[in-house]
Design a protein around this motif. Sequence first.
Motif, short mmCIF file in Angstrom:
data_model
loop_
_atom_site.label_atom_id
_atom_site.label_comp_id
_atom_site.label_asym_id
_atom_site.label_seq_id
_atom_site.Cartn_x
_atom_site.Cartn_y
_atom_site.Cartn_z
N UNK A 163 0.83 -1.20 0.00
CA UNK A 163 0.00 0.00 0.00
C UNK A 163 0.87 1.27 0.00
N UNK A 164 1.93 1.24 0.80
CA UNK A 164 2.85 2.38 0.89
C UNK A 164 3.53 2.64 -0.45
N UNK A 165 4.02 1.57 -1.10
CA UNK A 165 4.71 1.70 -2.39
C UNK A 165 3.76 2.20 -3.46
N UNK A 166 2.54 1.66 -3.50
CA UNK A 166 1.55 2.09 -4.51
C UNK A 166 1.24 3.57 -4.33
N UNK A 167 1.07 4.03 -3.09
CA UNK A 167 0.78 5.45 -2.85
C UNK A 167 1.92 6.34 -3.34
N UNK A 168 3.16 5.95 -3.06
CA UNK A 168 4.32 6.73 -3.52
C UNK A 168 4.35 6.79 -5.05
N UNK A 169 4.12 5.65 -5.70
CA UNK A 169 4.14 5.62 -7.17
C UNK A 169 3.03 6.48 -7.76
N UNK A 170 1.83 6.41 -7.16
CA UNK A 170 0.72 7.25 -7.65
C UNK A 170 1.05 8.74 -7.49
N UNK A 171 1.62 9.08 -6.33
CA UNK A 171 2.01 10.48 -6.10
C UNK A 171 3.04 10.94 -7.11
N UNK A 172 4.02 10.07 -7.38
CA UNK A 172 5.10 10.40 -8.33
C UNK A 172 4.58 10.54 -9.76
N UNK A 173 3.65 9.65 -10.12
CA UNK A 173 3.12 9.65 -11.49
C UNK A 173 1.99 10.66 -11.67
N UNK A 174 1.52 11.24 -10.58
CA UNK A 174 0.48 12.26 -10.67
C UNK A 174 -0.91 11.70 -10.88
N UNK A 175 -1.14 10.46 -10.50
CA UNK A 175 -2.48 9.83 -10.66
C UNK A 175 -3.33 10.12 -9.45
#
Length: 175
Positions: A163-175
């Motif tokens: 969950x933590x990794x997915x949130x970081x990736x979404x934040x980085x990708x702007x989703x």
Amino acid sequence: MKYGRIEGPIYCRYARTAPVLNSSLASEYGIEAEMELKPEFGFSVAQGRNVKLRLVLNKRSSRMTCHAKIDWVKEDPSTGECKVRFSHLSLSDDEFKVLFDNFTEQPLKDLVFGETVRKTPEEAIPVIKGQDQKEIVRDKALTLPVVLIERIDEKRGDTPFSEFVVKILKDRLGD
């Protein structure tokens, strides 16, 4: 299982993941340490728990981090101390060689059990063996270097890893 005592301090905390065995030596050799039982740990310092260890070796000039299992706990109620044995160390063959070089007949060192394993001296440097050294990786949803997994573990708190990794990736990708 052959247990050894090492000449340097051992820092320990609980780990959420089981050790990944990178060497056949992980099932043959472990380490032993001594700790003072504290009420906040209670019966949770128990056989079978997964832990993360920071081993300070070579007269405090080198350090290694690995995952392990608590293999055996023996309490002495009169002194409030217990001996702990760790097995299934997630070390490479080269790291086991360094560990063997630091085995000693001296009395057991105290184990420092806490929230973190990063209490080692600033001058300690990682153990690096060979020119073709590869970072050990652990398989999760993604294959990540151990150093990155450790940094994520430090920051994620009680949030599940994925969950933590997915949130970081979404934040980085702007989703």
